[in-house]
Design an enzyme around this catalytic site. Sequence first.
Site, PDB file in Angstrom:
ATOM      1  N   PRO A 126       0.677  -1.049  -0.051  1.00  0.00           N
ATOM      2  CA  PRO A 126       0.346   0.017  -0.040  1.00  0.00           C
ATOM      3  C   PRO A 126       0.828   1.194  -0.195  1.00  0.00           C
ATOM      4  CG  PRO A 126      -0.885  -1.438   1.770  1.00  0.00           C
ATOM      5  CD  PRO A 126       0.379  -2.158   1.068  1.00  0.00           C
ATOM      6  N   GLU A 127       0.297   2.199  -0.720  1.00  0.00           N
ATOM      7  CA  GLU A 127       1.023   3.462  -1.014  1.00  0.00           C
ATOM      8  C   GLU A 127       0.357   4.509   0.103  1.00  0.00           C
ATOM      9  OE1 GLU A 127       2.631   4.683  -4.662  1.00  0.00           O
ATOM     10  OE2 GLU A 127       2.486   2.545  -5.359  1.00  0.00           O
ATOM     11  N   LYS A 184       4.314   5.218   4.729  1.00  0.00           N
ATOM     12  CA  LYS A 184       3.735   4.140   4.758  1.00  0.00           C
ATOM     13  C   LYS A 184       3.553   3.574   6.023  1.00  0.00           C
ATOM     14  CE  LYS A 184       5.497   2.793   0.273  1.00  0.00           C
ATOM     15  NZ  LYS A 184       6.418   1.928  -0.572  1.00  0.00           N
ATOM     16  N   ARG A 201      11.518  -4.110  -7.172  1.00  0.00           N
ATOM     17  CA  ARG A 201      10.409  -3.846  -7.554  1.00  0.00           C
ATOM     18  C   ARG A 201      10.445  -3.804  -9.304  1.00  0.00           C
ATOM     19  NH1 ARG A 201       6.687  -2.597  -3.769  1.00  0.00           N
ATOM     20  NH2 ARG A 201       5.326  -3.376  -5.251  1.00  0.00           N
TER      21      ARG A 201
END
Length: 269
Positions: free
Chosen positions: A2-3, A52, A258
């Site tokens: 989640p950002e 975050k 990523r």
Amino acid sequence: MPEGHTLYRLAREQSTLFAGRPVHVTSPQGRFEAGAALLDGRVLDEVFSYGKHLFARFGSDHLHVHLGLYGTYLTGTGAPPPAKGALRMRWEADGPDGLGVWTDLRGPTACEVLPDPEVAAILDRLGPDPLRPRADGGRAHRRIAASRTAIGALLMDQSVLAGVGNVYRAEILFRHRVSPFRPGRAVDEALWAQMWADLVTLMKAGVRMGRIVTTRPEDRTRRSGAVRREDAHYVYRRTSLPCRICGTEVRTEVMVGRNLYWCPTCQAV
């Protein structure tokens, strides 16, 4: 993972439902049993996010949660469901409308009770968060401008910039036609000021909508009505599809663990 906009929404939701009232805190899984016992029955003062990270303040103690890649919250009203599986933490309280409310946390990277000094230490090592009032984007640029590291990697470094993840990284670089491989020191102050302002706008929109939409109406296949999932992004998860602007195939490769997405024509080095 989640950002920042997701954590901001979670903080707002949890504050609305639980702040100002005693919270029954348990750890059905048992891995947070000591922390749950310390917080159980105490009044929640507030919940806030930074990047975050999520913080819930109970007097001088803070519950610190980092969802990581797999952490999730599920919230509901009325009686909570039977506790099953790896349920790290559960909150229950009398809701603002008189109904019971609950929230379940599963799979976080961090779930711990910290005193004020340790919370301050976490915040001190984070870069500016575009969603925080009066955040100083120039502080991030001072780190960026002093580095030979690729800007695509720097944007994922939470000590440089807090709350930006893989989607915002790919999309903000595309929107400003910046190669992810450009060294940080080659991103000048004027360009960064534009990128920072755009990040603030996009992340605030993400808070409002509960999703990330980065495309402009004129670049979508359908220009009116709700934005369809396939129209929401320029390059993120669009490997081998044509760039919305120039038609070049979108590329991907791994950068700092990523998948990175970019257009080699619009974002030429």
